[in-house]
Design a protein around this motif. Structure first.
Motif, PDB file in Angstrom:
ATOM      1  N   ASP A 201       0.430  -0.430  16.388  1.00 34.82           N
ATOM      2  CA  ASP A 201      -0.939  -0.517  15.884  1.00 34.82           C
ATOM      3  C   ASP A 201      -0.921  -0.271  14.377  1.00 34.82           C
ATOM      4  O   ASP A 201      -0.560   0.828  13.924  1.00 34.82           O
ATOM      5  CB  ASP A 201      -1.810   0.528  16.584  1.00 34.82           C
ATOM      6  CG  ASP A 201      -3.277   0.409  16.167  1.00 34.82           C
ATOM      7  OD1 ASP A 201      -3.586  -0.459  15.330  1.00 34.82           O
ATOM      8  OD2 ASP A 201      -4.095   1.207  16.684  1.00 34.82           O
ATOM      9  N   PRO A 202      -1.296  -1.263  13.536  1.00 38.27           N
ATOM     10  CA  PRO A 202      -1.215  -1.086  12.080  1.00 38.27           C
ATOM     11  C   PRO A 202      -2.181  -0.048  11.544  1.00 38.27           C
ATOM     12  O   PRO A 202      -2.038   0.388  10.398  1.00 38.27           O
ATOM     13  CB  PRO A 202      -1.534  -2.491  11.543  1.00 38.27           C
ATOM     14  CG  PRO A 202      -2.314  -3.140  12.614  1.00 38.27           C
ATOM     15  CD  PRO A 202      -1.787  -2.596  13.912  1.00 38.27           C
ATOM     16  N   LYS A 210       4.708   4.033   7.217  1.00 30.90           N
ATOM     17  CA  LYS A 210       5.856   3.128   7.228  1.00 30.90           C
ATOM     18  C   LYS A 210       5.635   1.952   6.276  1.00 30.90           C
ATOM     19  O   LYS A 210       6.558   1.493   5.609  1.00 30.90           O
ATOM     20  CB  LYS A 210       6.108   2.620   8.645  1.00 30.90           C
ATOM     21  CG  LYS A 210       6.643   3.677   9.590  1.00 30.90           C
ATOM     22  CD  LYS A 210       6.861   3.104  10.981  1.00 30.90           C
ATOM     23  CE  LYS A 210       7.351   4.159  11.950  1.00 30.90           C
ATOM     24  NZ  LYS A 210       7.533   3.615  13.317  1.00 30.90           N
ATOM     25  N   ALA A 211       4.392   1.432   6.235  1.00 31.94           N
ATOM     26  CA  ALA A 211       4.082   0.329   5.331  1.00 31.94           C
ATOM     27  C   ALA A 211       4.231   0.759   3.881  1.00 31.94           C
ATOM     28  O   ALA A 211       4.745   0.014   3.035  1.00 31.94           O
ATOM     29  CB  ALA A 211       2.667  -0.184   5.595  1.00 31.94           C
ATOM     30  N   PRO A 218      -1.047  -1.180   2.686  1.00 27.81           N
ATOM     31  CA  PRO A 218      -1.629  -1.190   4.028  1.00 27.81           C
ATOM     32  C   PRO A 218      -3.103  -1.534   4.051  1.00 27.81           C
ATOM     33  O   PRO A 218      -3.676  -1.791   5.096  1.00 27.81           O
ATOM     34  CB  PRO A 218      -1.387   0.251   4.506  1.00 27.81           C
ATOM     35  CG  PRO A 218      -1.297   1.045   3.269  1.00 27.81           C
ATOM     36  CD  PRO A 218      -0.686   0.165   2.237  1.00 27.81           C
ATOM     37  N   THR A 219      -3.745  -1.532   2.886  1.00 26.05           N
ATOM     38  CA  THR A 219      -5.180  -1.854   2.834  1.00 26.05           C
ATOM     39  C   THR A 219      -5.437  -3.321   2.562  1.00 26.05           C
ATOM     40  O   THR A 219      -6.580  -3.771   2.608  1.00 26.05           O
ATOM     41  CB  THR A 219      -5.870  -1.024   1.740  1.00 26.05           C
ATOM     42  OG1 THR A 219      -5.319  -1.377   0.462  1.00 26.05           O
ATOM     43  CG2 THR A 219      -5.669   0.469   1.978  1.00 26.05           C
TER      44      THR A 219
END
Length: 230
Positions: A201-202, A210-211, A218-219
């Motif tokens: 799930d991102p 992690k991103a 991540p945004t």
């Protein structure tokens, strides 16, 4: 449902259970004997196998020859045998038979080379020639130690491990991964039961971290969704 209606597990019996127990015992014996045998051989080849004296003008010069001076075969075969003992669990069927045979051959080779080196004086004579500067250096008062026989015992243990692997190896477990690798088409890996692992799930905090570690924003995905919704 009453407790009496619940089926109780029954102990395995018969030829299958007997073969399984024999496999476990043979596995333990093979691992112990193989590891101990290789250790004994490597220890023995580093010790003195023969000693004597070389005659020089000033008197007698003591000379010693260790196992590696006499023959390098036992030490090399011990390393190969130890690798074969580990490799037995990485292969199956025909591969396991071949590796087990290699393990047994390593043990037999150590036994034969240790017997040949137990009474060998060539290494001492070579050392005597270097010490005296003569091509035919003579060695006197030759004495042989018990270390060649220790190497022989180690080879016998490796041979035993190989014989056990040949006889019972089909009942031994093999190394295997819990998950298969992801396919070339990028499909998710599957477990041995055939279930697909769920996609991450991102929006979860650990996935966001992690991103960030990968240098991604991540945004950016959320921003794209917002602009699409406007």
């Amino acid at each position: 449902m009453s407790a009496a209606a619940v089926p109780q597990p029954q102990a395995r019996s018969g030829p299958a259970a007997k073969a399984e127990r024999s496999g476990r015992r043979s596995l333990a014996v093979a691992l112990l004997s193989g590891a101990a045998g290789a250790a004994l051989v490597l220890l023995a080849t580093s010790r003195t196998w023969a000693e004597g004296t070389a005659a020089v003008a000033q008197g007698a010069l003591p000379q010693r020859a260790d196992g590696e001076d006499v023959t390098g075969l036992p030490g090399a075969l011990a390393v190969v045998g130890l690798a074969a003992l580990v490799a037995v669990f990485a292969v199956r069927r025909t591969g396991r038979v071949l590796v087990s045979a290699l393990l047994a051959l390593c043990g037999a080779g150590i036994v034969a080379s240790s017997i040949a080196g137990a009474s060998d004086t060539a290494a001492l004579e070579e050392k005597a020639s270097k010490a005296t500067g003569l091509a035919d250096g003579t060695i006197h008062d030759v004495a042989h130690t018990a270390w060649p026989w220790v190497a022989l015992a180690g080879g016998a243990l490796l041979l035993l491990a190989g014989v056990l692997a040949l006889g019972y190896g089909r009942h031994w477990p093999a190394m295997s991964g819990r998950y298969e690798r992801t396919g070339a088409d990028g499909a998710p890996a599957r477990t041995r039961a055939g279930r697909t692992r769920p996609a991450p799930d991102p929006d979860r905090p650990e996935e966001l971290w992690k991103a960030l570690d990968r240098g991604e924003d991540p945004t950016g995905q959320d921003g794209g969704r917002a602009s699409a919704g406007g």
